[in-house]
Every structure is written in structure tokens, then in C-alpha cells.
Write an enzyme that holds these catalytic residues in place. Sequence first.
Site, PDB file in Angstrom:
ATOM      1  N   HIS A  99       6.743   0.629  -6.748  1.00 31.86           N
ATOM      2  CA  HIS A  99       6.309   1.855  -7.434  1.00 31.86           C
ATOM      3  C   HIS A  99       6.808   3.075  -6.681  1.00 31.86           C
ATOM      4  O   HIS A  99       7.026   3.035  -5.466  1.00 31.86           O
ATOM      5  CB  HIS A  99       4.778   1.912  -7.572  1.00 31.86           C
ATOM      6  CG  HIS A  99       4.047   1.785  -6.270  1.00 31.86           C
ATOM      7  ND1 HIS A  99       3.820   0.571  -5.656  1.00 31.86           N
ATOM      8  CD2 HIS A  99       3.507   2.718  -5.453  1.00 31.86           C
ATOM      9  CE1 HIS A  99       3.162   0.767  -4.529  1.00 31.86           C
ATOM     10  NE2 HIS A  99       2.960   2.074  -4.373  1.00 31.86           N
ATOM     11  N   HIS A 101       5.905   7.233  -6.201  1.00 35.80           N
ATOM     12  CA  HIS A 101       4.949   8.319  -6.375  1.00 35.80           C
ATOM     13  C   HIS A 101       5.725   9.576  -6.771  1.00 35.80           C
ATOM     14  O   HIS A 101       6.722   9.913  -6.125  1.00 35.80           O
ATOM     15  CB  HIS A 101       4.229   8.625  -5.057  1.00 35.80           C
ATOM     16  CG  HIS A 101       3.457   7.478  -4.489  1.00 35.80           C
ATOM     17  ND1 HIS A 101       2.080   7.424  -4.517  1.00 35.80           N
ATOM     18  CD2 HIS A 101       3.851   6.328  -3.879  1.00 35.80           C
ATOM     19  CE1 HIS A 101       1.668   6.309  -3.925  1.00 35.80           C
ATOM     20  NE2 HIS A 101       2.735   5.626  -3.532  1.00 35.80           N
TER      21      HIS A 101
HETATM   22  P1  5GP Z   1       1.081   2.593  -1.899  1.00 38.20           P
HETATM   23  O1  5GP Z   1       0.386   2.962  -0.616  1.00 38.20           O
HETATM   24  O2  5GP Z   1       1.103   1.107  -2.115  1.00 38.20           O
HETATM   25  O3  5GP Z   1       2.419   3.242  -2.021  1.00 38.20           O
HETATM   26  O4  5GP Z   1       0.201   3.282  -3.023  1.00 38.20           O
HETATM   27  C1  5GP Z   1      -0.545   2.607  -3.981  1.00 38.20           C
HETATM   28  C2  5GP Z   1      -1.161   3.657  -4.851  1.00 38.20           C
HETATM   29  O5  5GP Z   1      -1.783   3.026  -5.942  1.00 38.20           O
HETATM   30  C3  5GP Z   1      -2.253   4.479  -4.147  1.00 38.20           C
HETATM   31  O6  5GP Z   1      -1.883   5.859  -4.151  1.00 38.20           O
HETATM   32  C4  5GP Z   1      -3.511   4.204  -4.974  1.00 38.20           C
HETATM   33  O7  5GP Z   1      -4.313   5.344  -5.125  1.00 38.20           O
HETATM   34  C5  5GP Z   1      -2.956   3.710  -6.279  1.00 38.20           C
HETATM   35  N1  5GP Z   1      -3.811   2.748  -6.952  1.00 38.20           N
HETATM   36  C6  5GP Z   1      -4.361   1.631  -6.409  1.00 38.20           C
HETATM   37  N2  5GP Z   1      -5.079   0.965  -7.334  1.00 38.20           N
HETATM   38  C7  5GP Z   1      -4.968   1.683  -8.480  1.00 38.20           C
HETATM   39  C8  5GP Z   1      -5.491   1.486  -9.796  1.00 38.20           C
HETATM   40  O8  5GP Z   1      -6.191   0.528 -10.108  1.00 38.20           O
HETATM   41  N3  5GP Z   1      -5.165   2.425 -10.731  1.00 38.20           N
HETATM   42  C9  5GP Z   1      -4.371   3.500 -10.434  1.00 38.20           C
HETATM   43  N4  5GP Z   1      -4.131   4.371 -11.421  1.00 38.20           N
HETATM   44  N5  5GP Z   1      -3.877   3.707  -9.208  1.00 38.20           N
HETATM   45  C10 5GP Z   1      -4.166   2.811  -8.233  1.00 38.20           C
END
Ligand code: 5GP
Length: 136
Positions: A99, A101
Site C-alpha cells: 500500500h 499512503h
Molecule cells: P503501514 O504502517 O503498514 O504502512 O500502515 C498501515 C496503515 O493502515 C496505517 O496507517 C493504519 O492506520 C491503516 N489501517 C490499519 N487497519 C485499517 C483498517 O481496518 N481500515 C483502514 N481504513 N485503515 C487501516
Amino acid sequence: MTDCIFCKIISGDIPSNKVYEDEYTVAFLDANPNAPGHTLVVPKRHVVNIFDTDEETLSRTMAAIRKIAPAVRDGVDAHGVHVNSNHGTAAGQVVFHLHFHIIPRHERSEFSFWPKDERAAVDAKTIAEQIRSKLS
Ligand code: 5GP
Ligand code: ZN
């Protein structure tokens, strides 16, 4: 992937505030935003991160980011965005489905950019050679 939270969002089993969908990609608001409008862009295909993705999945996701980023910026009257992505636990990846951001930024807003580390500049020639050797 049955255990993957983003696969469940893609399938609709878990609700999300979806902002975009095409054949290959979905984008939805981050549940714990860093700024209003913080959006996540994910490929529909389950790949973990940059280390296992195929090039087509990555480039389709990037093409979607190109479309979505201006809409995120303008949708919250921002002036720029961060497009950021974490790959591996050491880099802060928490959800193991690739993913990106998209985080809106305003000219006058305060945020701390990645701090520079003076020690990281040492041995630059050696480090560059080490990386080149992994690419050859
Ligand atoms: P990472 O640290 O893996 O790059 O970020 C994962 C992101 O996914 C985090 O910013 C977190 O807030 C978001 N996230 C985790 N679980 C969910 C969810 O169930 N729904 C949504 N919309 N975002 C999520
Ligand atoms: Zn997944």
C-alpha cells in the site's frame, strides 16, 4: 488472502471510506490518519510489499496514485502530498499487503520530515558499490 485486512476491505467484508476503485486498484481513507484526507492506495492483487510485487501490479498502483493524488490534495484544499510506503517491519510496515499512503500537506502546516543522520553520509563510496554489486 483470508487473513489480510486490506483484502477484506477490497472485497467489502470490512467497511471503508472508499474514494476510488478500478480494475486493479482500490483507494480508501486511512482509519488512523496522519492528516485529514490521508488515503491508502492498494492493488487488488495481494502482494506483500516491494520485495515480492510483480512489476505490473506496482505500475498499475502507481498509475492510480497519479490519478488520486491531485484529488486528495484538492479535496482537502491542501498544497502538496506525501506519497509514502513502508516495506518490512524494520521500515514500519504493519499491514502486509502492498500500500501507498497519500498524505495531504499544507504550506504552513508543521510536520517533521525524516531527520537527517550525519553518520549516514560516511562510507558513501563503499555503500554505493555494495548496492551496485547487488544490482549486477
Ligand atoms: P503501514 O504502517 O503498514 O504502512 O500502515 C498501515 C496503515 O493502515 C496505517 O496507517 C493504519 O492506520 C491503516 N489501517 C490499519 N487497519 C485499517 C483498517 O481496518 N481500515 C483502514 N481504513 N485503515 C487501516
Ligand atoms: Zn491482502
